[in-house]
Design an enzyme around this catalytic site. Structure first.
Site, PDB file in Angstrom:
ATOM      1  N   LYS A 108     -20.465 -18.062  -0.587  1.00  0.00           N
ATOM      2  CA  LYS A 108     -21.907 -17.937  -0.395  1.00  0.00           C
ATOM      3  C   LYS A 108     -22.588 -16.947  -1.328  1.00  0.00           C
ATOM      4  O   LYS A 108     -22.071 -15.859  -1.576  1.00  0.00           O
ATOM      5  CB  LYS A 108     -22.180 -17.491   1.038  1.00  0.00           C
ATOM      6  CG  LYS A 108     -21.881 -18.566   2.056  1.00  0.00           C
ATOM      7  CD  LYS A 108     -22.263 -18.092   3.434  1.00  0.00           C
ATOM      8  CE  LYS A 108     -22.200 -19.245   4.434  1.00  0.00           C
ATOM      9  NZ  LYS A 108     -22.503 -18.762   5.784  1.00  0.00           N
TER      10      LYS A 108
ATOM     11  N   ARG B  47       0.819  -1.208   0.000  1.00  0.00           N
ATOM     12  CA  ARG B  47       0.000   0.000   0.000  1.00  0.00           C
ATOM     13  C   ARG B  47       0.861   1.270   0.000  1.00  0.00           C
ATOM     14  O   ARG B  47       0.449   2.289  -0.562  1.00  0.00           O
ATOM     15  CB  ARG B  47      -0.943  -0.010   1.209  1.00  0.00           C
ATOM     16  CG  ARG B  47      -2.063  -1.009   0.996  1.00  0.00           C
ATOM     17  CD  ARG B  47      -2.935  -1.182   2.217  1.00  0.00           C
ATOM     18  NE  ARG B  47      -4.116  -1.956   1.860  1.00  0.00           N
ATOM     19  CZ  ARG B  47      -4.945  -2.488   2.739  1.00  0.00           C
ATOM     20  NH1 ARG B  47      -4.736  -2.330   4.038  1.00  0.00           N
ATOM     21  NH2 ARG B  47      -5.990  -3.170   2.337  1.00  0.00           N
TER      22      ARG B  47
END
Ligand code: ADP
Ligand code: MG
Length: 399
Positions: free
Chosen positions: A199, A38
């Protein structure tokens, strides 16, 4: 994509103060930064602004201090790592606003860099409190947002500042927005989307948005089981959200109406236990899963067929692995499709954009991350963008 200004639109900024929002929410262990990705992402913006003679004040959040000073989450802890990456001295300022920051600005010379304290030490940050926004803005001449990963939050440092100061996209933000625009904003058609993972419930909005946008939707991973079960397939002991069957059917109907072809695995890799190379491992037709078996990956022929779908497409957006890739051999379909996508990208026939924590890990595991057109490490912001949502931090840049 609405228009936003970039660093190229800045005139002479010698001696001017740039308030620059970056993502320095860095992984740390024992007081040391364990991954400086980052920081490196912020380098082009810092380099270009300092080269233009600006005084650069970096703003970032770090952890979840919930509006209170917490020494364990002080951005002073990352100063050394930032100095190492950018190769120059960095001043630390233990405030984000007020006289202390004004004094620091007085000491800084054109081209110097300072890091202000963790924005989340102030309650007004997450509330996007105009008082805090104005106090921070008082010490700056213009605002640069280089933290796409925080752009799904309307906070003082991600959204508020863009409303009160001239606002620009930093280089990483610019690259991300351009890549995302090529993938879903104004893509070259046909467009394929791969949506996988555990999911359906965690990606309902993604699926609902994509079926109306793309030509081919490849559904994999645990969520494919929910769709298969909804269509009447016996998925045995597989991870499956049976209660979402009506939702799955509704998504398939919307796809049908929008001319989106949905691809579900017709061949699967199953096992009785979730373990590496289990004894009960076998590959079968999706209609032959036994009651005590779990679907853990798409089969090799199915993966090849999905590769053939990509060969007919010009754009790919990918979120979510096709199988339980953390354990061999359930990584095989994900790795195979990733390699096909990488090869098509190298050939110049496919623009490929991928994102998501596990997706990035899976593409790294396949050794092809560098061959994709763009890999987003933005997590939540990437998913919200895949859901078709307007990100407040991005919207404020374009206003
Ligand atoms: P991302 O982080 O890229 O958004 P997700 O978190 O949605 O991806 O999904 C990744 C997870 O899905 C992985 O932990 C993987 O093991 C799991 N997964 C994929 N396929 C299956 C499957 N058939 N059964 C159980 N888990 C699966
Ligand atoms: Mg995940």
């Amino acid at each position: 994509m609405s228009a936003f200004k970039t660093i190229d639109d800045l005139g002479d900024v010698t001696g001017k103060v740039a308030l620059v929002r970056v993502d320095f929410n860095l992984p740390m262990q024992d007081g040391l930064v364990t991954d400086d990705t980052r920081i490196r992402a912020a380098v082009p913006t810092i380099r270009d602004l300092t080269a233009k003679g600006a005084k650069v004040l970096l703003l970032a959040h770090f952890g979840r201090p919930k509006g209170e000073r917490n020494p364990a989450m002080s951005l002073s802890l990352v100063v050394g790592a930032v100095e190492k990456v950018i190769g120059k001295e960095v001043m630390f300022v233990p405030e984000v606003a007020g006289d202390i920051v004004a004094q620091a600005v007085g000491i800084l010379r054109p081209g110097d860099v300072a890091i202000l304290e963790n924005t989340r030490f102030w309650k007004g940050e997450e509330k996007n409190d105009p008082e805090l926004v104005n106090a921070i803005a008082a010490n700056g001449d213009f605002y640069v947002n280089d933290a796409f990963s925080a752009a799904h939050r309307a906070h003082a440092s991600t959204e508020g500042l863009a409303r009160v100061l001239p606002a620009y996209a930093g280089r990483s933000m610019q690259a991300e927005l351009e890549a995302l625009d090529k993938a879903l904003g104004t893509p070259v058609k046909p467009v394929a989307a791969v949506v996988g993972g555990a999911k359906v419930s965690s990606k309902l909005d993604v699926l609902t948005h994509l079926v109306a946008q793309v030509d081919h939707l490849i559904i994999g991973g645990g969520m494919a089981n929910t769709f298969l079960a909804a269509k009447g397939v016996d998925v045995g002991k597989s991870l499956c959200e049976h209660d979402l069957a009506p939702t799955a059917i509704a998504i398939l109907e919307t796809a049908d109406k929008s001319g989106c072809t949905v691809h579900l695995p017709y061949e699967v890799v199953v096992s009785k236990e979730f373990a590496a190379n289990p004894a009960s491992l076998r590959t079968c037709n999706v209609h032959e899963v036994a009651a005590d078996e779990m679907i853990l990956d798409a089969g090799p022929s199915a993966a090849e067929a999905l590769g053939d779908v990509l060969k007919t497409c010009r754009t790919l957006v990918w979120n979510g692995p096709l199988g339980a890739f953390e354990m061999a051999p359930f990584d095989a379909a994900t790795v195979a499709l990733a390699k096909t996508a990488a090869a098509l990208t190298a050939e110049g026939s496919l623009t490929s954009v991928a994102g998501g924590g596990d997706t990035v890990a899976a593409l790294n595991h396949a050794g092809v991350a560098a061959d994709f057109s763009y890999i987003s490490t933005a997590g939540g912001a990437f998913l919200e963008w895949m859901e078709g949502k307007e990100l407040p931090g991005v919207a404020a840049l374009s206003a």
